[in-house]
Scaffold this motif. Structure first.
Motif, PDB file in Angstrom:
ATOM      1  N   MET A  76      21.532  51.314  26.936  1.00 41.40           N
ATOM      2  CA  MET A  76      20.245  51.315  27.628  1.00 41.40           C
ATOM      3  C   MET A  76      20.381  50.482  28.894  1.00 41.40           C
ATOM      4  O   MET A  76      21.404  49.805  29.105  1.00 41.40           O
ATOM      5  N   GLU A  77      19.404  50.563  29.695  1.00 38.80           N
ATOM      6  CA  GLU A  77      19.476  49.884  30.987  1.00 38.80           C
ATOM      7  C   GLU A  77      19.695  48.388  30.793  1.00 38.80           C
ATOM      8  O   GLU A  77      19.016  47.752  29.981  1.00 38.80           O
ATOM      9  N   GLY A  78      20.684  47.863  31.499  1.00 38.46           N
ATOM     10  CA  GLY A  78      20.927  46.434  31.458  1.00 38.46           C
ATOM     11  C   GLY A  78      21.911  46.011  30.388  1.00 38.46           C
ATOM     12  O   GLY A  78      22.193  44.821  30.232  1.00 38.46           O
ATOM     13  N   MET A  79      22.452  46.950  29.641  1.00 39.27           N
ATOM     14  CA  MET A  79      23.361  46.572  28.566  1.00 39.27           C
ATOM     15  C   MET A  79      24.770  46.359  29.112  1.00 39.27           C
ATOM     16  O   MET A  79      25.309  47.198  29.822  1.00 39.27           O
ATOM     17  N   TYR A  80      25.352  45.194  28.784  1.00 40.26           N
ATOM     18  CA  TYR A  80      26.690  44.877  29.296  1.00 40.26           C
ATOM     19  C   TYR A  80      27.772  45.679  28.574  1.00 40.26           C
ATOM     20  O   TYR A  80      27.653  45.979  27.382  1.00 40.26           O
ATOM     21  N   ILE A  81      28.832  45.996  29.336  1.00 40.93           N
ATOM     22  CA  ILE A  81      30.010  46.617  28.733  1.00 40.93           C
ATOM     23  C   ILE A  81      30.932  45.498  28.273  1.00 40.93           C
ATOM     24  O   ILE A  81      31.197  44.564  29.025  1.00 40.93           O
ATOM     25  N   VAL A  82      31.429  45.625  27.034  1.00 41.73           N
ATOM     26  CA  VAL A  82      32.381  44.622  26.541  1.00 41.73           C
ATOM     27  C   VAL A  82      33.654  45.325  26.108  1.00 41.73           C
ATOM     28  O   VAL A  82      33.657  46.524  25.833  1.00 41.73           O
ATOM     29  N   ARG A  83      34.740  44.524  26.073  1.00 43.13           N
ATOM     30  CA  ARG A  83      36.030  45.089  25.619  1.00 43.13           C
ATOM     31  C   ARG A  83      35.901  45.470  24.151  1.00 43.13           C
ATOM     32  O   ARG A  83      35.301  44.720  23.358  1.00 43.13           O
ATOM     33  N   ASP A  84      36.484  46.625  23.766  1.00 46.86           N
ATOM     34  CA  ASP A  84      36.187  47.173  22.436  1.00 46.86           C
ATOM     35  C   ASP A  84      36.720  46.325  21.289  1.00 46.86           C
ATOM     36  O   ASP A  84      36.217  46.395  20.185  1.00 46.86           O
ATOM     37  N   VAL A  85      37.740  45.493  21.531  1.00 40.63           N
ATOM     38  CA  VAL A  85      38.257  44.676  20.435  1.00 40.63           C
ATOM     39  C   VAL A  85      37.750  43.237  20.534  1.00 40.63           C
ATOM     40  O   VAL A  85      37.215  42.681  19.573  1.00 40.63           O
ATOM     41  N   LEU A  86      37.887  42.655  21.731  1.00 44.90           N
ATOM     42  CA  LEU A  86      37.531  41.248  21.896  1.00 44.90           C
ATOM     43  C   LEU A  86      36.026  41.026  21.957  1.00 44.90           C
ATOM     44  O   LEU A  86      35.516  39.984  21.545  1.00 44.90           O
ATOM     45  N   GLY A  87      35.316  41.999  22.483  1.00 41.96           N
ATOM     46  CA  GLY A  87      33.871  41.840  22.612  1.00 41.96           C
ATOM     47  C   GLY A  87      33.455  41.043  23.834  1.00 41.96           C
ATOM     48  O   GLY A  87      32.292  40.644  23.949  1.00 41.96           O
ATOM     49  N   THR A  88      34.393  40.781  24.751  1.00 35.62           N
ATOM     50  CA  THR A  88      34.046  40.000  25.948  1.00 35.62           C
ATOM     51  C   THR A  88      33.588  40.907  27.074  1.00 35.62           C
ATOM     52  O   THR A  88      34.057  42.043  27.203  1.00 35.62           O
ATOM     53  N   ARG A  89      32.667  40.384  27.893  1.00 34.03           N
ATOM     54  CA  ARG A  89      32.161  41.168  29.017  1.00 34.03           C
ATOM     55  C   ARG A  89      33.267  41.402  30.042  1.00 34.03           C
ATOM     56  O   ARG A  89      34.258  40.670  30.096  1.00 34.03           O
ATOM     57  N   ILE A  90      33.087  42.417  30.871  1.00 34.34           N
ATOM     58  CA  ILE A  90      34.117  42.803  31.835  1.00 34.34           C
ATOM     59  C   ILE A  90      33.631  42.464  33.236  1.00 34.34           C
ATOM     60  O   ILE A  90      32.563  42.937  33.658  1.00 34.34           O
ATOM     61  N   ASN A  91      34.432  41.658  33.934  1.00 35.13           N
ATOM     62  CA  ASN A  91      34.079  41.318  35.312  1.00 35.13           C
ATOM     63  C   ASN A  91      34.776  42.267  36.263  1.00 35.13           C
ATOM     64  O   ASN A  91      35.914  42.658  36.044  1.00 35.13           O
ATOM     65  N   ARG A  92      34.069  42.624  37.347  1.00 37.14           N
ATOM     66  CA  ARG A  92      34.653  43.556  38.308  1.00 37.14           C
ATOM     67  C   ARG A  92      35.983  43.019  38.840  1.00 37.14           C
ATOM     68  O   ARG A  92      36.872  43.762  39.181  1.00 37.14           O
TER      69      ARG A  92
ATOM     70  N   ALA B 245      26.742  45.850  38.608  1.00 38.24           N
ATOM     71  CA  ALA B 245      27.329  44.548  38.296  1.00 38.24           C
ATOM     72  C   ALA B 245      26.288  43.471  38.581  1.00 38.24           C
ATOM     73  O   ALA B 245      25.497  43.585  39.519  1.00 38.24           O
ATOM     74  N   ASP B 246      26.265  42.438  37.717  1.00 41.44           N
ATOM     75  CA  ASP B 246      25.295  41.351  37.951  1.00 41.44           C
ATOM     76  C   ASP B 246      25.838  40.394  39.014  1.00 41.44           C
ATOM     77  O   ASP B 246      26.916  40.616  39.580  1.00 41.44           O
ATOM     78  N   ASP B 247      25.114  39.300  39.261  1.00 39.85           N
ATOM     79  CA  ASP B 247      25.487  38.385  40.349  1.00 39.85           C
ATOM     80  C   ASP B 247      26.884  37.816  40.167  1.00 39.85           C
ATOM     81  O   ASP B 247      27.617  37.563  41.117  1.00 39.85           O
ATOM     82  N   GLU B 248      27.277  37.620  38.886  1.00 35.00           N
ATOM     83  CA  GLU B 248      28.600  37.054  38.638  1.00 35.00           C
ATOM     84  C   GLU B 248      29.683  38.122  38.651  1.00 35.00           C
ATOM     85  O   GLU B 248      30.866  37.820  38.524  1.00 35.00           O
ATOM     86  N   GLY B 249      29.272  39.392  38.726  1.00 37.93           N
ATOM     87  CA  GLY B 249      30.261  40.468  38.782  1.00 37.93           C
ATOM     88  C   GLY B 249      30.481  41.161  37.453  1.00 37.93           C
ATOM     89  O   GLY B 249      31.370  42.000  37.323  1.00 37.93           O
ATOM     90  N   TYR B 250      29.706  40.807  36.408  1.00 35.76           N
ATOM     91  CA  TYR B 250      29.881  41.480  35.117  1.00 35.76           C
ATOM     92  C   TYR B 250      29.221  42.851  35.126  1.00 35.76           C
ATOM     93  O   TYR B 250      28.101  43.007  35.638  1.00 35.76           O
ATOM     94  N   LEU B 251      29.934  43.811  34.530  1.00 36.84           N
ATOM     95  CA  LEU B 251      29.483  45.199  34.599  1.00 36.84           C
ATOM     96  C   LEU B 251      28.463  45.494  33.508  1.00 36.84           C
ATOM     97  O   LEU B 251      28.640  45.086  32.354  1.00 36.84           O
ATOM     98  N   TYR B 252      27.407  46.192  33.882  1.00 34.69           N
ATOM     99  CA  TYR B 252      26.447  46.649  32.880  1.00 34.69           C
ATOM    100  C   TYR B 252      25.960  48.041  33.221  1.00 34.69           C
ATOM    101  O   TYR B 252      26.192  48.555  34.315  1.00 34.69           O
TER     102      TYR B 252
END
Lengths: 572, 370
Positions: free
Chosen positions: B196-212, B346-353
């Motif tokens: 849904m809108e605003g949901m962050y993408i995370v790595r499928d195993v680690l669960g960490t957000r992805i920065n551009r 991407a948010d201000d810090e560069g994390y993809l959503y």
């Protein structure tokens, strides 16, 4: 001399004496007084079964099914068909600590922590390959020799159903361990079901109990695999066997073998011993395979994860041909209109084609019968060459099957042979249509050539390779008559009979409407039989003999050469 | 064999064709060939030898059965597995002893049959499959009498209502299968995913957000929406949006697999110049980072093979190939439609959503897909 008088002493050279009842007799008596089986047994204990290596193919299928039942029962004691996730704590170190389903966990448990468990699992899987493969080849044998003809059409239909059920049984079985490879197969099966127009989406929901993968598919496949399909297969095998006994087995033409008799060994003791012994051979061979050859190493694939896949994912070979068609059909065949989507690339190849081919196989004896117009019973087998069009049809089907199977392994072929997968696919898109046509035509002509050769031999004998020079210097090759058994195979077959159109006007002068169906039937009948060579008639053989009597060379001469002839016949 | 069914039909009731009578001058097969005696029939030595061979095979089988038991108890399996020539010793010897033991029984019995049992072929007459004319008549009479006495022909009301009742009797059995599926079997369920809108993408195993900034050109990552990858305690977190708001409550673990299948994505960075600009999807990428559904639109395998130079993505199951530089269009293979693309931000810090859920259903085609 009686025919049995020379049988080895150990087998009893003299007839059993009455007076002192044997233990077997007493037991039989006890049973008969309660069950009255003697009436049934008297007809069947010495029932005659003809012998030929190709009659063994169905036996392999039967016995491998028994192996499947035995090993399968063992596996059910340990297998747990549940999709609940637990942490793996078993012996296989690389997976320890990972979260896997109970089904995968118990499959690993069987493989690593139950003594003989891996053997049983591998035997079960090898026996499944053997079961389906031998059914397929057995069916081809029955097709190529015309053994499906009246009165055996129903048994043919049962056989096709058995092959279909066997394939489904195989698919449901190898899906159970819930490993990455089989899970990918189940994922694809969800796509197959969804491709069915109108009802596909509901079908998927009903099958999986939810959206894919749900929590029900493994337990459902399990009960289908261990109860529903095996029950059906058992019932159909029983019917298959009963009809086999009732019709008596077909036999090859040969000296003393006619449409009216059956020549071979009695059920007790020879056939029972050979068939019973063969069970142990199939069982033993399967056990050796299970001990020596790894199959389906699920621990190497890992547990199913719907977001992962391995390259080179192949189903078991018997599912390979629809999978191959699925790979080579172009994607533009998918169409959307009026707010709905027809997923034809999937539906045509894995749902419709198998259905059509199974339907065609079920109907084949009746189509064949309609084309030939033959209402008689047939118990003598036909040599494939004597039915060129039918043999050509089987060659076309086999070509189609093999090309589709290649398509199912197109990625493996591309890697192993360093070819472009795109070009393999383009090639197969054309070959899947042209190959079968070519195979039909080549096979039909080939069969007719063999017929011509056989007729030549039946009339003029076979070439001995002995060159003779006549007093006036001419060279000729000596020919000798074929052995009786071979001669009987050639001249003993039935003639093909072409249908004839009834006169356009009947005896009352009324015009007869020749409808389209009838014309089609006649055209097919001509296409099927008109090019065939017919076996020589007695008169032709007689004439050929007279012909040789008047000439030299060609065939042997009387008198001086008699000794040579005997020597040659023995040597042959 | 005077039964009619065994004679060629002279006419065909349904069609207008007829089969001509068979030719009479066909060669008649000669009689059975003379029986040939085997060595074991005439030579007592050969007979004794065969007898000993068979017995030896049976004894060998017994030895194998005993060895099976020995192998069962003496070889270790599990963590400290015994090996022999690189094979698992237990499996190898269990298979060998069981297999050879069974084979020995089979070979022995067949040897017995071939060498020592009578090998005289006998002949038996066949009978037509059909019953005799007399039997047929009797059966037909019995059938007629039975039907007559039931009155089924004279009482159409009873007959027809019975047929109706039997037809309806099947209905409960079919309807009872309805709940094999979930209550809600609406195809619209297949249109929505967890995204849904605003949901962050995370790595499928680690669960960490992805920065551009984490992605070089040519890099590819497998992603899931935040909320579908368990944290270190094994719990599913509630997904948090760019403004710190909770987008939806944490998912029940039961539903994890179902949601994961639909929501799996691949994130790929390519040179922005390589992207074929589609007017509808002008700014769906972030500096050349594109995001597509990982589920093949053919039959639903996860797509795994990326060709870096061409930006083509190949499904290993049936070789459907999609062009990730051009809206996921099918360039080869049996897939019928493009891979669904996700609108990235991407948010201000560069994390993809995600800027929203996919605008078309992911996975294989189905009737209601439209």
């Amino acid at each position: 001399m009686s025919t049995t008088s020379k049988v080895a002493d150990t087998n009893g050279g003299t007839a059993a004496r009455s007076g002192k009842p044997s233990k077997v007799g007493a037991a039989a008596n006890w049973a008969d007084e309660r069950l009255g089986l003697a009436g049934l047994a008297k007809k069947n204990l010495r029932k005659v079964f003809p012998d030929h290596w190709s009659f063994m193919l169905g036996e392999i299928a039967l016995w491998s099914f028994v192996v499947l039942l035995v090993t399968g029962v063992f596996l059910t004691f340990w297998f747990n068909p549940s999709m609940t996730e637990i942490e793996y704590q078993g012996s296989y170190a690389p997976l320890r600590g990972s979260y896997i389903s109970e089904a995968f966990n118990s499959s690993l448990h069987i493989s690593f922590d139950v003594r003989g468990g891996l053997l049983l699992r591998q035997m079960h899987h090898w026996a499944a390959h053997l079961f389906i493969g031998s059914m397929l080849i057995h069916m081809m044998r029955v097709f190529l020799t015309g053994a499906y003809r009246k009165p055996r059409e129903i048994n043919w239909v049962i056989g096709v159903l058995l092959l279909t059920l066997g394939t489904l049984e195989g698919f449901t079985g190898y899906s159970l361990p819930d490993d990455l490879l089989s899970g990918t197969g189940v994922r694809a099966a969800d796509g197959f079901v969804k491709s069915i127009p109108v009802i596909g989406t509901y079908g998927s929901f009903l099958l999986f109990g939810d959206e894919f993968p749900g929590h029900s598919i493994i337990p459902r496949l399990y009960i289908i695999h261990v109860l529903l399909i095996p029950g059906l297969i058992l019932g159909l095998i029983a019917a298959h066997m009963l009809l086999l006994v009732y019709h008596k087995h077909t036999q090859w033409p040969g000296p003393g073998r006619t449409e009216q008799n059956v020549v071979g060994f009695p059920m007790l003791p020879v056939y029972a011993a050979k068939a019973g012994g063969f069970f142990f051979i199939v069982f033993g061979a399967t056990a050796l395979m299970g001990g020596l050859m790894t199959i389906n190493p699920i621990w190497m694939y890992g547990p199913y994860d719907p977001t992962k896949v391995t390259a080179g994912s192949q189903p078991d070979w018997y599912m390979g041909w629809p999978d191959g068609l699925l790979r080579i059909i172009p994607g533009w065949t998918e169409v959307s209109f009026w707010g709905v989507t027809l997923a034809l690339p999937v539906f045509l190849t894995v749902i419709l084609m198998p259905t059509l081919i199974i339907t065609f196989l079920i109907l084949y004896p009746f189509i064949d019968n309609w084309i030939s117009g033959d209402k008689r019973e047939h118990h003598l087998l036909q040599r494939p060459r004597d039915t060129p069009a039918r043999t050509g049809l089987m060659a076309a089907l086999v070509t189609f099957y093999v090309l589709a199977l290649f398509a199912g392994g197109n990625d493996i072929i591309a890697i192993r042979l360093d070819l472009s997968i795109n070009q393999i696919t383009y090639f197969l898109r054309a070959a899947i249509f042209l190959g079968p046509i070519l195979a039909f035509w080549i096979t039909k002509r080939w069969c007719i050539s063999l017929q011509r050769h056989a007729k030549e031999q039946a009339l003029h004998g076979y070439e001995t390779g002995i060159i003779e020079r006549s007093p006036d210097g001419a060279y000729s090759e000596r020919h000798l008559p074929l052995p009786d058994a071979k001669q009987a195979l050639i001249v003993g077959r039935e003639r093909d009979q072409l249908l004839e159109l009834e006169p356009a006007v009947d005896k009352n002068g009324v015009e007869r409407p020749h409808n389209r169906k009838e014309r089609l039937r006649l055209a097919l009948n001509r296409f099927w039989f008109a090019d065939n060579l017919q076996p020589p008639t007695a008169a032709e053989i007689e004439a050929a003999h007279h012909h040789h009597d008047g000439h030299d060379g060609h065939e042997l001469e009387a008198g001086a050469h008699d000794d040579d002839r005997d020597a040659l016949v023995k040597g042959h | 064999m005077s039964d009619q069914s065994n004679l060629p039909a002279s006419g065909d009731g349904a069609g207008h064709s007829r089969v001509p009578e068979p030719l009479e001058d066909q060669d008649v097969a000669p009689g059975l060939p003379a029986h040939v005696w085997r060595p074991t029939d005439v030579d007592p030595k050969a007979e004794k030898r065969a007898e000993r061979q068979v017995a030896a095979l049976f004894i060998f089988s017994m030895v194998c059965a005993v060895l099976f038991v020995v192998a069962y108890f003496s070889f270790e399996i599990g963590r400290e597995i015994d090996t022999f020539l690189g094979f698992g010793a237990s499996n190898l010897f269990l298979g060998l002893t069981l297999g050879l033991g069974m084979l020995a029984i089979g070979v022995g019995v067949i040897q017995w049959a071939r060498k020592l049992m009578s090998d005289v072929e006998i002949a038996e007459l066949r009978h037509p499959a059909a019953s005799s004319e007399e039997d047929r008549e009797t059966t037909l009479k019995a059938l007629t009498a039975g039907l007559d006495e039931s009155g089924i022909g004279r009482r159409p009301l009873i007959r027809n209502t019975l047929l109706g009742a039997l037809a309806f009797a099947g209905v409960p059995l079919v309807v009872a299968l309805r709940d094999l599926g979930p209550r809600n079997m609406s195809a619209s369920r297949l249109e929505k995913t967890f995204w849904m809108e605003g949901m962050y993408i995370v790595r499928d195993v680690l669960g960490t957000r992805i920065n551009r900034a984490d992605l070089e050109i040519g890099d590819l990552l497998n992603g899931e929406p935040e909320g579908l990858v368990p944290n270190s305690e094994g719990h599913l977190p509630a997904p948090i949006g760019p403004n710190g708001q909770e987008l939806r409550p944490a998912l029940d673990h039961e539903q994890l697999l179902i949601e994961k299948v639909k929501s799996a994505v691949i994130v790929l960075r390519m040179s922005p110049g390589d992207i074929v600009r589609n007017p509808d999807r002008e700014n769906w990428d972030v500096d050349g980072i594109v995001c597509y559904s990982k589920i093949c639109t053919h039959v639903g395998c996860p797509i795994a093979l990326n060709e870096q130079q061409t930006h083509h993505l190949l499904c290993p199951c049936h070789q459907s190939t999609f062009d990730l530089a051009d809206s996921g269009k099918v360039v080869f293979g049996p897939a019928g439609h493009s891979l669904p693309q996700m609108h990235l931000a991407a948010d201000d810090e560069g994390y993809l959503y995600a800027m929203g859920d996919f605008d078309e259903p992911v996975g294989p085609s189905y009737w209601e897909r439209g």
